[in-house]
Scaffold this active site. Sequence first.
Site, PDB file in Angstrom:
ATOM      1  N   GLU A 231      45.773  32.124  35.971  1.00 15.33           N
ATOM      2  CA  GLU A 231      44.284  32.341  36.703  1.00 15.33           C
ATOM      3  C   GLU A 231      43.279  31.878  35.948  1.00 15.33           C
ATOM      4  O   GLU A 231      42.978  32.232  34.747  1.00 15.33           O
ATOM      5  CB  GLU A 231      44.067  33.772  36.846  1.00 15.33           C
ATOM      6  CG  GLU A 231      43.089  34.157  37.616  1.00 15.33           C
ATOM      7  CD  GLU A 231      42.567  35.706  37.369  1.00 15.33           C
ATOM      8  OE1 GLU A 231      41.511  35.962  37.582  1.00 15.33           O
ATOM      9  OE2 GLU A 231      43.482  36.493  37.244  1.00 15.33           O
ATOM     10  N   CYS A 265      35.334  35.099  36.660  1.00 13.13           N
ATOM     11  CA  CYS A 265      35.759  33.638  37.352  1.00 13.13           C
ATOM     12  C   CYS A 265      35.685  33.653  38.704  1.00 13.13           C
ATOM     13  O   CYS A 265      35.906  32.466  39.316  1.00 13.13           O
ATOM     14  CB  CYS A 265      37.259  33.732  36.990  1.00 13.13           C
ATOM     15  SG  CYS A 265      38.128  35.398  37.597  1.00 13.13           S
TER      16      CYS A 265
END
Length: 463
Positions: A231, A265
């Site tokens: 990720e 993010c």
Amino acid sequence: MTTMQQTISPVDGSVYVTRPLASQTEIQQALKLAQRAQKNWAGTDLAERQAICAKAVEWFEAHQADIGLEISWQMGRPVRYAKGEVAGLAERARYMIEASETALAPVTLPDKPGFTRYIRREPVGVVAVIAPWNYPYLTAVNSIVPALLAGNSVILKHSAQTPLCAERLKAAFDAAGLPEGVFQYLHLSHDDTTALIQSAQISHVAFTGSVPAGAHVEQAVAGRFIGVGLELGGKDPAYIRADADLDYAAETAIDGAFFNSGQSCCGIERIYVHASVYDAFVEKAVAIVNQYTLGRSDDPDTTLGPLVRASAADFVRGQIEDAVAQGAVAHIDEKNFPLSLAGTPYLAPQILTQVDHSMRVMHEESFGPVVGIMKVSSDEEAITLMNDSDFGLTASIFTQDINTGITLGEQLETGTFFINRCDYLDPALAWTGVKQSGRGCTLSVLGFEALTRPKSFHIKTLG
């Protein structure tokens, strides 16, 4: 000689935590213990694993206030928001506990005379989880809880910025009765982290972090034929259509851009607004940001804390300065945020207009309190610009025409698509990215797949 690891608090620059890095002997002992413990853990009933994970969540809820304060001091999130991370951890963990029975159930096949056939989902073994500092529990829980529920053991390497989070997770599982060795943490150097994931005992690596670090992880395990979940970064866009509820869109998108000082993010880093509502949206956005209070994370009145370190703030400051030099217009007066000083982690929020994709701030991940807003003339132009990125984690459209919004969303290159929402993970949905936002999947029933391997049973009945 023992090497020490220091955590410098962005709040005041003090040394908040000092911990010794694990020795080679400790690393090898942890690997052997994890491998041995996993064999027994895999043989326990799923109901027992679920009960232990549930008790660990209860432990976190009982320590919410202390954990929130620790988060504030370690990485800088305002204390008024930091304890909310425990609520997020609980939501995700409880969903995965509930979903595990379905996700881990054997795959049954249609009857075939003379045969019994099914596919079991078996644990992969020892899972290495490498977690970041920005959402230190939410990022870690995505992999740790399903890994344990699936019958794996876990070794956690947390960020040097948030080492207490690893220790808190261990305390929670210990209090819940998790057998020794099933969950461990190690404070490690970068070189020792690489060596850990290259160890023969590690069967899967779950990594959350930057694109360069993700590439390093992928290269480190090349040729080992193990699973790797990555990720990575994001440069997530939002599009405000002409028919959007402007007050709601401004409030939601701006919060998605600036919450956690933009250190998310899946935070909003680019906003595209239809020309017919552009001026009104910018006005509302600027008014919202001017209400923020930049201050120390331990001050309950603070709504915008420092970035994690001075270099991160100076990086974003450089993006802003470059954009302005290229013709962008800055709408927030830094003088209204007196703590914002070059060379410190404290940075005033900024809204930029008259931006374009030639500017760093519109294509390079910022991970800070800045957002660029561009005017567009059509849905087609917005979609083209939203897809013009090396990243593809999330994308949002604000509209009252849901059907058209869905049609537009189907054209977006992204792992998660939102309508009238942003910067949120629903644990029932797969969390994944495309392009440089990584590969693999966490959360949802699909998130268990990388943490298990299929084993087929093909039984012929004689007589």
